[in-house]
Scaffold this motif. Structure first.
Motif, short mmCIF file in Angstrom:
data_model
loop_
_atom_site.label_atom_id
_atom_site.label_comp_id
_atom_site.label_asym_id
_atom_site.label_seq_id
_atom_site.Cartn_x
_atom_site.Cartn_y
_atom_site.Cartn_z
N ASN A 1 0.84 -1.21 0.00
CA ASN A 1 0.00 0.00 0.00
C ASN A 1 0.87 1.25 0.00
N ALA A 2 1.90 1.25 0.84
CA ALA A 2 2.77 2.43 0.95
C ALA A 2 3.54 2.64 -0.35
N THR B 1 2.62 6.03 -7.20
CA THR B 1 1.56 6.72 -7.95
C THR B 1 1.77 8.22 -7.87
N CYS B 2 2.09 8.68 -6.67
CA CYS B 2 2.22 10.12 -6.44
C CYS B 2 3.43 10.70 -7.16
N ILE B 3 4.55 10.00 -7.13
CA ILE B 3 5.80 10.54 -7.69
C ILE B 3 5.95 10.21 -9.18
N GLY B 4 5.32 9.14 -9.62
CA GLY B 4 5.40 8.75 -11.03
C GLY B 4 6.84 8.54 -11.47
N VAL C 1 11.90 11.35 -4.54
CA VAL C 1 10.91 12.02 -3.69
C VAL C 1 11.60 13.20 -3.03
N THR C 2 10.98 14.36 -3.07
CA THR C 2 11.58 15.52 -2.40
C THR C 2 10.68 15.95 -1.24
N TYR D 1 9.98 4.04 -2.68
CA TYR D 1 9.83 4.43 -4.09
C TYR D 1 10.81 3.65 -4.96
N HIS D 2 12.07 3.57 -4.53
CA HIS D 2 13.13 3.04 -5.39
C HIS D 2 13.29 1.53 -5.34
#
Ligand code: HEM
Length: 176
Positions: free
Chosen positions: A29-30, A36-39, A44-45, A135-136
């Protein structure tokens, strides 16, 4: 003396990753949220963290269950939640409870005049670090280890901190 920012953020990140590694659905989920948010942005900043509502709930739940400086906190805070021993980030959904010291149920930074002056910096550092890890990379347990084998024992440090007793052993697979 309490050595403020030296390791509290790192300790919190380790606990969060351990809790997520034990619960692959929450980890997924996380990751879905941050990816999705960062695409395809590549990283991520700090300003992105405002949008990561699920991640913020994970950080709250991690600090509720594993405050890195518990000796400086009132003892009884943990038991004011339903199933207090369980790691359930969703308990903070649609909730106004924050860290700022007015909600006695959640005081990982203390409260009042002696409260931690770095609440914002502390939470943002943890959110940002965690968001980049999720993310990565996809994260796997070493062969032969099961989720329930992850050791969640605590150990007291020299700077009034409490951290995870054993190292967390996870294998990253590059996603982006
Ligand atoms: C997740 C991260 C952090 C947590 C959970 C945390 C937690 C705490 C707690 C519980 C206290 C004692 C509050 C009280 O006595 O009521 C405290 C004090 C303090 N923290 Fe933090 N902290 C974090 C990060 C940081 C960072 C990054 C810094 C510095 C850059 C910092 C600097 C300080 C200082 C200077 C105090 C002493 C304040 C005073 O006594 O007036 N903390 N922190």
């Amino acid at each position: 003396m309490f050595l403020g920012g030296v390791d509290t953020g790192a300790i919190t990140m380790v606990w969060a990753m351990a809790e997520l590694a034990k619960r692959p659905t929450l980890m997924k989920n996380a990751q879905d949220e941050v990816r999705t948010c960062i695409g395809n942005k590549g990283k991520v900043t700090e300003s992105d963290t405002d949008q990561l509502q699920y991640l913020k709930m994970i950080v709250k739940e991690t600090l509720r269950l594993h405050p890195p400086a518990p000796m400086l906190l009132p003892r009884e805070t943990i038991s004011h939640f339903k199933d207090p021993e369980e790691f359930i980030p969703e308990r903070f959904m649609d909730s106004t409870i924050d860290f700022k010291g007015l909600h006695f149920e959640l005081l990982p930074f203390g409260s009042g005049r002696r409260a931690c002056p770095a609440i914002y910096m502390g939470t943002t550092t943890v959110e940002l670090g965690l968001a980049n890890l999720l993310y990565h990379f996809d994260w796997k347990l070493p062969d032969g280890t099961k989720e329930q084998d992850i050791n969640m024992e605590e150990v007291s440090g020299v700077t009034l901190t409490v951290s995870k007793r054993t190292a967390l052993n996870l294998i990253p697979a590059k996603y982006l």
